[in-house]
Design a protein around this motif. Sequence first.
Motif, PDB file in Angstrom:
ATOM      1  N   ARG A  94       0.816  -1.225   0.000  1.00  0.00           N
ATOM      2  CA  ARG A  94       0.000   0.000   0.000  1.00  0.00           C
ATOM      3  C   ARG A  94       0.843   1.266   0.000  1.00  0.00           C
ATOM      4  O   ARG A  94       0.311   2.355  -0.184  1.00  0.00           O
ATOM      5  CB  ARG A  94      -0.913   0.025   1.225  1.00  0.00           C
ATOM      6  N   LYS A  95       2.139   1.101   0.266  1.00  0.00           N
ATOM      7  CA  LYS A  95       3.031   2.254   0.427  1.00  0.00           C
ATOM      8  C   LYS A  95       2.500   3.196   1.511  1.00  0.00           C
ATOM      9  O   LYS A  95       2.486   4.424   1.361  1.00  0.00           O
ATOM     10  CB  LYS A  95       3.202   3.021  -0.899  1.00  0.00           C
ATOM     11  N   ALA A  96       2.070   2.588   2.615  1.00  0.00           N
ATOM     12  CA  ALA A  96       1.475   3.375   3.696  1.00  0.00           C
ATOM     13  C   ALA A  96       1.590   2.598   4.997  1.00  0.00           C
ATOM     14  O   ALA A  96       1.819   1.377   5.001  1.00  0.00           O
ATOM     15  CB  ALA A  96       0.015   3.680   3.397  1.00  0.00           C
ATOM     16  N   PHE A  97       1.437   3.314   6.120  1.00  0.00           N
ATOM     17  CA  PHE A  97       1.367   2.674   7.429  1.00  0.00           C
ATOM     18  C   PHE A  97      -0.091   2.336   7.735  1.00  0.00           C
ATOM     19  O   PHE A  97      -1.000   3.144   7.494  1.00  0.00           O
ATOM     20  CB  PHE A  97       1.920   3.600   8.513  1.00  0.00           C
ATOM     21  N   GLY A  98      -0.312   1.148   8.282  1.00  0.00           N
ATOM     22  CA  GLY A  98      -1.657   0.730   8.655  1.00  0.00           C
ATOM     23  C   GLY A  98      -1.661   0.086  10.027  1.00  0.00           C
ATOM     24  O   GLY A  98      -0.620  -0.392  10.511  1.00  0.00           O
ATOM     25  N   LEU A  99      -2.813   0.069  10.666  1.00  0.00           N
ATOM     26  CA  LEU A  99      -2.935  -0.531  11.998  1.00  0.00           C
ATOM     27  C   LEU A  99      -2.662  -2.023  11.917  1.00  0.00           C
ATOM     28  O   LEU A  99      -3.316  -2.746  11.159  1.00  0.00           O
ATOM     29  CB  LEU A  99      -4.335  -0.266  12.556  1.00  0.00           C
ATOM     30  N   ALA A 100      -1.696  -2.501  12.703  1.00  0.00           N
ATOM     31  CA  ALA A 100      -1.313  -3.912  12.697  1.00  0.00           C
ATOM     32  C   ALA A 100      -1.893  -4.655  13.896  1.00  0.00           C
ATOM     33  O   ALA A 100      -2.427  -5.753  13.752  1.00  0.00           O
ATOM     34  CB  ALA A 100       0.209  -4.047  12.681  1.00  0.00           C
ATOM     35  N   THR A 101      -1.770  -4.083  15.093  1.00  0.00           N
ATOM     36  CA  THR A 101      -2.281  -4.722  16.304  1.00  0.00           C
ATOM     37  C   THR A 101      -2.799  -3.666  17.270  1.00  0.00           C
ATOM     38  O   THR A 101      -2.347  -2.513  17.244  1.00  0.00           O
ATOM     39  CB  THR A 101      -1.201  -5.545  17.032  1.00  0.00           C
ATOM     40  N   SER A 102      -3.721  -4.076  18.130  1.00  0.00           N
ATOM     41  CA  SER A 102      -4.173  -3.245  19.247  1.00  0.00           C
ATOM     42  C   SER A 102      -4.145  -4.098  20.506  1.00  0.00           C
ATOM     43  O   SER A 102      -4.619  -5.248  20.486  1.00  0.00           O
ATOM     44  CB  SER A 102      -5.590  -2.716  19.003  1.00  0.00           C
ATOM     45  N   GLU A 103      -3.572  -3.554  21.573  1.00  0.00           N
ATOM     46  CA  GLU A 103      -3.529  -4.242  22.858  1.00  0.00           C
ATOM     47  C   GLU A 103      -4.210  -3.354  23.899  1.00  0.00           C
ATOM     48  O   GLU A 103      -4.039  -2.132  23.887  1.00  0.00           O
ATOM     49  CB  GLU A 103      -2.088  -4.538  23.267  1.00  0.00           C
ATOM     50  N   TYR A 104      -4.927  -4.004  24.823  1.00  0.00           N
ATOM     51  CA  TYR A 104      -5.779  -3.258  25.754  1.00  0.00           C
ATOM     52  C   TYR A 104      -5.372  -3.571  27.195  1.00  0.00           C
ATOM     53  O   TYR A 104      -5.094  -4.737  27.539  1.00  0.00           O
ATOM     54  CB  TYR A 104      -7.237  -3.639  25.534  1.00  0.00           C
ATOM     55  N   PHE A 105      -5.390  -2.528  28.020  1.00  0.00           N
ATOM     56  CA  PHE A 105      -4.989  -2.666  29.419  1.00  0.00           C
ATOM     57  C   PHE A 105      -5.925  -1.841  30.295  1.00  0.00           C
ATOM     58  O   PHE A 105      -6.459  -0.815  29.854  1.00  0.00           O
ATOM     59  CB  PHE A 105      -3.539  -2.190  29.605  1.00  0.00           C
ATOM     60  N   ARG A 106      -6.112  -2.295  31.530  1.00  0.00           N
ATOM     61  CA  ARG A 106      -6.897  -1.526  32.492  1.00  0.00           C
ATOM     62  C   ARG A 106      -6.158  -1.505  33.826  1.00  0.00           C
ATOM     63  O   ARG A 106      -5.338  -2.388  34.132  1.00  0.00           O
ATOM     64  CB  ARG A 106      -8.292  -2.120  32.671  1.00  0.00           C
ATOM     65  N   LEU A 107      -6.459  -0.510  34.616  1.00  0.00           N
ATOM     66  CA  LEU A 107      -5.824  -0.350  35.915  1.00  0.00           C
ATOM     67  C   LEU A 107      -6.621  -1.117  36.962  1.00  0.00           C
ATOM     68  O   LEU A 107      -7.795  -0.832  37.194  1.00  0.00           O
ATOM     69  CB  LEU A 107      -5.745   1.133  36.286  1.00  0.00           C
ATOM     70  N   ALA A 108      -5.959  -2.104  37.588  1.00  0.00           N
ATOM     71  CA  ALA A 108      -6.562  -2.913  38.642  1.00  0.00           C
ATOM     72  C   ALA A 108      -5.829  -2.639  39.954  1.00  0.00           C
ATOM     73  O   ALA A 108      -4.905  -1.821  40.011  1.00  0.00           O
ATOM     74  CB  ALA A 108      -6.483  -4.393  38.274  1.00  0.00           C
ATOM     75  N   SER A 109      -6.206  -3.344  41.001  1.00  0.00           N
ATOM     76  CA  SER A 109      -5.593  -3.112  42.306  1.00  0.00           C
ATOM     77  C   SER A 109      -4.104  -3.418  42.301  1.00  0.00           C
ATOM     78  O   SER A 109      -3.324  -2.804  43.037  1.00  0.00           O
ATOM     79  CB  SER A 109      -6.291  -3.960  43.372  1.00  0.00           C
ATOM     80  N   GLU A 110      -3.674  -4.365  41.459  1.00  0.00           N
ATOM     81  CA  GLU A 110      -2.263  -4.737  41.389  1.00  0.00           C
ATOM     82  C   GLU A 110      -1.493  -3.964  40.317  1.00  0.00           C
ATOM     83  O   GLU A 110      -0.300  -4.204  40.104  1.00  0.00           O
ATOM     84  CB  GLU A 110      -2.120  -6.242  41.132  1.00  0.00           C
ATOM     85  N   GLY A 111      -2.151  -3.029  39.646  1.00  0.00           N
ATOM     86  CA  GLY A 111      -1.497  -2.252  38.599  1.00  0.00           C
ATOM     87  C   GLY A 111      -2.174  -2.480  37.251  1.00  0.00           C
ATOM     88  O   GLY A 111      -3.314  -2.938  37.161  1.00  0.00           O
ATOM     89  N   TRP A 112      -1.452  -2.179  36.184  1.00  0.00           N
ATOM     90  CA  TRP A 112      -1.999  -2.311  34.830  1.00  0.00           C
ATOM     91  C   TRP A 112      -1.976  -3.762  34.384  1.00  0.00           C
ATOM     92  O   TRP A 112      -0.931  -4.422  34.447  1.00  0.00           O
ATOM     93  CB  TRP A 112      -1.222  -1.449  33.852  1.00  0.00           C
ATOM     94  N   VAL A 113      -3.137  -4.271  33.933  1.00  0.00           N
ATOM     95  CA  VAL A 113      -3.254  -5.662  33.497  1.00  0.00           C
ATOM     96  C   VAL A 113      -3.857  -5.701  32.096  1.00  0.00           C
ATOM     97  O   VAL A 113      -4.625  -4.819  31.705  1.00  0.00           O
ATOM     98  CB  VAL A 113      -4.130  -6.485  34.469  1.00  0.00           C
ATOM     99  N   ARG A 114      -3.516  -6.731  31.374  1.00  0.00           N
ATOM    100  CA  ARG A 114      -3.995  -6.896  29.999  1.00  0.00           C
ATOM    101  C   ARG A 114      -5.454  -7.349  30.014  1.00  0.00           C
ATOM    102  O   ARG A 114      -5.857  -8.170  30.838  1.00  0.00           O
ATOM    103  CB  ARG A 114      -3.125  -7.917  29.278  1.00  0.00           C
ATOM    104  N   THR A 115      -6.230  -6.829  29.062  1.00  0.00           N
ATOM    105  CA  THR A 115      -7.610  -7.262  28.896  1.00  0.00           C
ATOM    106  C   THR A 115      -7.818  -7.662  27.449  1.00  0.00           C
ATOM    107  O   THR A 115      -6.997  -7.388  26.577  1.00  0.00           O
ATOM    108  CB  THR A 115      -8.618  -6.155  29.282  1.00  0.00           C
ATOM    109  N   SER A 116      -8.955  -8.298  27.181  1.00  0.00           N
ATOM    110  CA  SER A 116      -9.260  -8.753  25.823  1.00  0.00           C
ATOM    111  C   SER A 116     -10.186  -7.798  25.100  1.00  0.00           C
ATOM    112  O   SER A 116     -10.689  -8.105  24.023  1.00  0.00           O
ATOM    113  CB  SER A 116      -9.911 -10.133  25.891  1.00  0.00           C
ATOM    114  N   GLU A 117     -10.404  -6.634  25.666  1.00  0.00           N
ATOM    115  CA  GLU A 117     -11.365  -5.678  25.101  1.00  0.00           C
ATOM    116  C   GLU A 117     -10.988  -5.291  23.675  1.00  0.00           C
ATOM    117  O   GLU A 117      -9.813  -4.986  23.423  1.00  0.00           O
ATOM    118  CB  GLU A 117     -11.401  -4.420  25.969  1.00  0.00           C
TER     119      GLU A 117
END
Length: 271
Positions: free
Chosen positions: A248-271
């Motif tokens: 495409r001769k362009a940059f495109g979205l490859a991946t998205s990773e999601y995190f939320r703040l819990a009592s133990e800190g930032w944790v990965r979510t599947s959102e």
Amino acid sequence: MRAIVHLSDIHFGRLNHEVVSPLIDANAENNSDLVAVAGDLTQRARSHQFKEARAFLDRLPNPQIVVPGNHDVPLHNVWTRFLNPLRKYRQFITEDLRPVYQDEEIAVLGLNTARSLTIKGGRINDRQVAWMRERLCDLDEEIVRIVVTHHPFDLPEGHHERHLVGRARMAMETLASCGADVFLAGHLHVSHTTHSATRYKIKGHSALVVQAGTATSARGRGEQNSFNVIRVNKPRITVDRFEWQPERKAFGLATSEYFRLASEGWVRTSE
């Protein structure tokens, strides 16, 4: 919400020229609140390379947090390397080796980890950690605290610990007490996102450690050129990775990773 464009390892002097203008176009479309450049603007710290890097930064949105990398310290000019290693960086890029950006939602500190005594490695010292602690500890708890360095606090699988920033454990333990949330880095030309708790195991603390690949270097080390967009909307953070798509001769979205703040800190979510 705040959007932070996270670039690293620009390497003027060993550039993949076809990606430069599309990278600038992609960043213009992201409507970022901040651009964070995590070092290695040049390949060999030469004046013409710094001038090209300066022109490149001028085409990116503002405000910006920019830090040097090990390639921004002269390699072959031994006299300059040890007596005034960042002279050209200061001349062409910025005099500020401790840049700060802060608003109502985020506080971003940039730190120089490049050192004359090492070729590739980097290091954090006590004075730098004390400065970060002073800037971060008294902030309102709703502000997301972000640190930008060239050398990383954690590593993708298969990389030797010598690639970690020197005194990483001391710095992480100190900054954990200030609630540091996110650590942005580059250096390895490999994209990677992880939790600090995997390596450091500090009770009640889990920061995000986000590695950018190389935005424009011809040395991709198995990856296409890429950059990250960190979207901060406490208690949630999204890390979007944009990758060069040659067809495409362009940059495109490859991946998205999601995190939320819990009592133990930032944790990965599947959102």
